[in-house]
Design a protein around this motif. Sequence first.
Motif: not given
Length: 531
Positions: A294, A483, A502
């Motif tokens: 991520h 995000m 997320y």
Amino acid sequence: MTEMTDRKVEDNAVSGEPQNKRIADFDPPEKPNASKFAIACATLACMTSILLGYDIGVMSGANIFIKDDLKITDVQVEVLAGTLNIYSLIGSGLAGVTSDWIGRRYTIVLSGTIFFIGAILMGVAPGYGLLMFGRFVAGIGVGYGLMIAPVYTVEISPALSRGFLTSFPEVFVNVGILLGYVSNYAFSKLPVHMGWRFMLGLGAVPSIVLVVGVLAMPESPRWLVMKGRLGDAKQVLNKTSASKEEAQLRLEDIKEAAGIPMHLNDDIVEVPKQSHGESVWKQLILHPTPAVRHILIAALGIHFFEQASGIDSVVLYSPRIFEKAGIQSYNHKLLATIAVGVVKTLFILVATFLLDRIGRRPLLLISMGGMVFSLGFLGASLTVIDQSQGTVTWAVGLCITMVLFNVAFFSIGLGPVTWVYTSEIFPLKLRAQGCSMGVAINRVTSGIISMTFISLYKAITIGGAFFLYAGVGVVAWIFFYTMLPETQGRTLEEMEVLFGKYHKWKEANAMLKKRKQGDRVDGDEIKSQVN
């Protein structure tokens, strides 16, 4: 005073008061000195960004004179303007390994030295070939500087002032752009064959100041810990923290992140060095954890959209945009670009004071929304001008206003946040290489944008080009909203907790707030609750 402070620490330990309570009991006289020292270190490190900014600013005007003097085509102008960004990939790619090997400080010295050589080569170039070689050398220096300045700054900054200090690279990029614009105007009166050489060669001056000044800086405390030099790291943290208690807490967090046992004496000058480089790329790319994946997506995405939204086309080709708007005089075009530089610099200064007050996300979303607005109206005004037979005064005014709006919105959010955000979210062991990858994406995208703008607007009209950038901006806004978690006020060692789930980063943020308000919550506990 020292005895009283030590006694207060012991009392806190006995009573079980939260460790972060000690941070609240700063010794007031020490805080200003610590802030001044941290600001001085960040300022010197971030002067590397002047090199890129100066090149962008000066090339926007110099390429007009280079084209007339060397009789080159528009395609050659595009290549000349944009290839420095591509060449900088070499520097940014090597900077991660170099900075882990010789240290952050000497990597900054290397950056300035390489750019100095490139600036001299460009200034004395008799023709297009040597000019391009000079840009190749300068590009490597720029690549080193772009990667190392934010890494050093974020590693030396306390958490509460990290956004302010880590925005300095973007501040100095804007200062460099403004200096480049002023240089264009100052030397525009010289003969054509001399003016552009003075414009480009003058870039050697800030690199000399940088190399000399950096030698007075301390090394990054996190790099020192990675090398096992705990005593040296503690000395640097004492100078850059508001109190010795805060410095000790920062040292403990860094040691934990670096995998160094807590029981080791902090006053030891040397301990066995840790091995950190063997599996970095494996952890980043081949087998990343969900959090690291991520983080990598967020870092590469924000770097891509910073450039794909067309800022280099606005800044680097502003004289051509003003020419399309009806400004024909060289002097008037160069004066208009100085206005762009002034606005860009003023708003980046505003942003430095907002980053640690209202956070990264709000600034980023406001900035991107404003850029979409300005790009859309810039495209519309240029389309009206393009399709009109005579001068449309209101469209010309709107065009100039939207150029200024665009650079203002960029500077108040997307510009500084990109570098602050990506330099603070990577784990310690992956930071240098992770930031290096971000810079690589940034430079490739910037190179593509700057090397294709003239061809693009000839293919789809100049108004159509800015409509395209506005569309990219809409996608960027959605990406940022979904995000990117807020990182304001978090220590570098807490970042990994915010990433990996997320849609649940707000829950992790709430847990970290609980940790700040009470006893320190273990990172594994936070992760388990978020999961």
